[in-house]
Design a protein around this motif. Sequence first.
Motif, mmCIF file in Angstrom:
data_model
loop_
_atom_site.group_PDB
_atom_site.id
_atom_site.type_symbol
_atom_site.label_atom_id
_atom_site.label_comp_id
_atom_site.label_asym_id
_atom_site.label_seq_id
_atom_site.Cartn_x
_atom_site.Cartn_y
_atom_site.Cartn_z
ATOM 1 N N GLY A 125 23.072 91.771 -45.710
ATOM 2 C CA GLY A 125 22.245 90.766 -45.052
ATOM 3 C C GLY A 125 21.014 90.377 -45.840
ATOM 4 O O GLY A 125 20.541 89.238 -45.740
ATOM 5 N N GLN A 126 20.478 91.293 -46.634
ATOM 6 C CA GLN A 126 19.250 91.016 -47.387
ATOM 7 C C GLN A 126 19.495 90.459 -48.787
ATOM 8 O O GLN A 126 18.647 89.775 -49.328
ATOM 9 C CB GLN A 126 18.418 92.285 -47.516
ATOM 10 C CG GLN A 126 17.814 92.738 -46.211
ATOM 11 C CD GLN A 126 16.931 93.949 -46.398
ATOM 12 O OE1 GLN A 126 16.217 94.072 -47.382
ATOM 13 N NE2 GLN A 126 16.989 94.859 -45.448
ATOM 14 N N ILE A 127 20.659 90.749 -49.382
ATOM 15 C CA ILE A 127 20.881 90.354 -50.768
ATOM 16 C C ILE A 127 21.334 88.896 -50.885
ATOM 17 O O ILE A 127 21.145 88.268 -51.909
ATOM 18 C CB ILE A 127 21.876 91.319 -51.479
ATOM 19 C CG1 ILE A 127 21.721 91.245 -52.994
ATOM 20 C CG2 ILE A 127 23.309 91.046 -51.060
ATOM 21 C CD1 ILE A 127 20.436 91.808 -53.528
ATOM 22 N N GLU A 159 22.153 83.038 -48.015
ATOM 23 C CA GLU A 159 22.637 82.521 -46.739
ATOM 24 C C GLU A 159 23.895 83.291 -46.348
ATOM 25 O O GLU A 159 24.854 83.366 -47.132
ATOM 26 C CB GLU A 159 22.959 81.028 -46.871
ATOM 27 C CG GLU A 159 23.346 80.368 -45.593
ATOM 28 C CD GLU A 159 23.559 78.867 -45.768
ATOM 29 O OE1 GLU A 159 24.416 78.329 -45.054
ATOM 30 O OE2 GLU A 159 22.879 78.251 -46.596
ATOM 31 N N ALA A 160 23.887 83.839 -45.164
ATOM 32 C CA ALA A 160 25.025 84.618 -44.690
ATOM 33 C C ALA A 160 26.221 83.709 -44.407
ATOM 34 O O ALA A 160 26.043 82.554 -44.012
ATOM 35 C CB ALA A 160 24.655 85.373 -43.418
ATOM 36 N N PHE A 187 27.329 90.679 -40.143
ATOM 37 C CA PHE A 187 26.135 91.510 -39.992
ATOM 38 C C PHE A 187 26.419 92.932 -39.497
ATOM 39 O O PHE A 187 25.610 93.825 -39.713
ATOM 40 C CB PHE A 187 25.093 90.823 -39.113
ATOM 41 C CG PHE A 187 24.425 89.678 -39.827
ATOM 42 C CD1 PHE A 187 23.515 89.913 -40.840
ATOM 43 C CD2 PHE A 187 24.755 88.366 -39.517
ATOM 44 C CE1 PHE A 187 22.919 88.863 -41.525
ATOM 45 C CE2 PHE A 187 24.158 87.306 -40.199
ATOM 46 C CZ PHE A 187 23.248 87.556 -41.212
ATOM 47 N N ASP A 188 27.577 93.174 -38.874
ATOM 48 C CA ASP A 188 27.891 94.556 -38.504
ATOM 49 C C ASP A 188 28.767 95.231 -39.561
ATOM 50 O O ASP A 188 28.895 96.443 -39.575
ATOM 51 C CB ASP A 188 28.504 94.660 -37.101
ATOM 52 C CG ASP A 188 29.878 94.044 -36.980
ATOM 53 O OD1 ASP A 188 30.126 93.006 -37.602
ATOM 54 O OD2 ASP A 188 30.706 94.598 -36.233
ATOM 55 N N TYR A 189 29.330 94.471 -40.463
ATOM 56 C CA TYR A 189 30.065 94.965 -41.630
ATOM 57 C C TYR A 189 31.026 96.098 -41.266
ATOM 58 O O TYR A 189 30.823 97.265 -41.604
ATOM 59 C CB TYR A 189 29.077 95.429 -42.713
ATOM 60 C CG TYR A 189 29.398 94.867 -44.081
ATOM 61 C CD1 TYR A 189 29.021 93.582 -44.424
ATOM 62 C CD2 TYR A 189 30.087 95.622 -45.018
ATOM 63 C CE1 TYR A 189 29.303 93.063 -45.677
ATOM 64 C CE2 TYR A 189 30.380 95.111 -46.261
ATOM 65 C CZ TYR A 189 29.992 93.829 -46.590
ATOM 66 O OH TYR A 189 30.292 93.325 -47.823
ATOM 67 N N PRO A 190 32.133 95.753 -40.595
ATOM 68 C CA PRO A 190 33.085 96.787 -40.171
ATOM 69 C C PRO A 190 33.763 97.466 -41.358
ATOM 70 O O PRO A 190 33.645 97.003 -42.499
ATOM 71 C CB PRO A 190 34.097 95.996 -39.337
ATOM 72 C CG PRO A 190 34.036 94.614 -39.878
ATOM 73 C CD PRO A 190 32.599 94.405 -40.283
ATOM 74 N N ASP A 232 32.905 84.612 -50.937
ATOM 75 C CA ASP A 232 34.005 84.967 -50.043
ATOM 76 C C ASP A 232 33.593 86.150 -49.167
ATOM 77 O O ASP A 232 32.766 86.964 -49.578
ATOM 78 C CB ASP A 232 35.229 85.393 -50.858
ATOM 79 C CG ASP A 232 36.410 84.454 -50.691
ATOM 80 O OD1 ASP A 232 36.609 83.936 -49.576
ATOM 81 O OD2 ASP A 232 37.131 84.252 -51.684
ATOM 82 N N PHE A 233 34.194 86.229 -47.984
ATOM 83 C CA PHE A 233 34.002 87.374 -47.090
ATOM 84 C C PHE A 233 35.296 87.577 -46.319
ATOM 85 O O PHE A 233 35.914 86.614 -45.854
ATOM 86 C CB PHE A 233 32.843 87.137 -46.117
ATOM 87 C CG PHE A 233 32.655 88.259 -45.136
ATOM 88 C CD1 PHE A 233 32.044 89.450 -45.517
ATOM 89 C CD2 PHE A 233 33.111 88.146 -43.829
ATOM 90 C CE1 PHE A 233 31.885 90.503 -44.621
ATOM 91 C CE2 PHE A 233 32.950 89.185 -42.920
ATOM 92 C CZ PHE A 233 32.340 90.365 -43.322
#
Length: 169
Positions: free
Chosen positions: A118-120, A123-124, A131-134, A160-161
Amino acid sequence: MTRILILTRHAKSAWDDISLGDHERPLNKRGRRSAQAIGAWLRKRGYLPDQVISSDAVRTRETWTQMSAEMGQAGGDPTFTRSLYLAPAQHILANLRQASGRVVLLLGHNPGIAEFAGQIVDEAPAHARFFDYPTGATTVIEFARDTWGDIGWHQGEVLDFIVPRELTD
């Protein structure tokens, strides 16, 4: 020159042996399948690391083993370090700043990896699970920097995510 970070949380771990400490917990069957799916996804998209930096916990080591089985020789010899085991975001950044590869895969744990992700980024991504990064979540982030030592908060662009359930269910 740009730098690419592949940021991955370890895959799903097993909880069936209560005699094992947290550091020694292995992956469960779903975790092994998910890690393989993430490795195949990275390969298909051309995101192949030339350096791997990982927590030394059993579940992160096994996640890399399963991922790398799908990616061939990518990543070279991984570096497993205790300093990434349950590390907070600032420690993850300090480890990354020591990297030397152009495309680095970093494997870690929550809650630090979610905070770091979230900090690096500047823009998310528009994804409900970012944000919960399972477990198994993977973000590919690009930095317009010449060295990892030059990166800082809010500088990465998300390319990509993905979460494993999108690949295995």
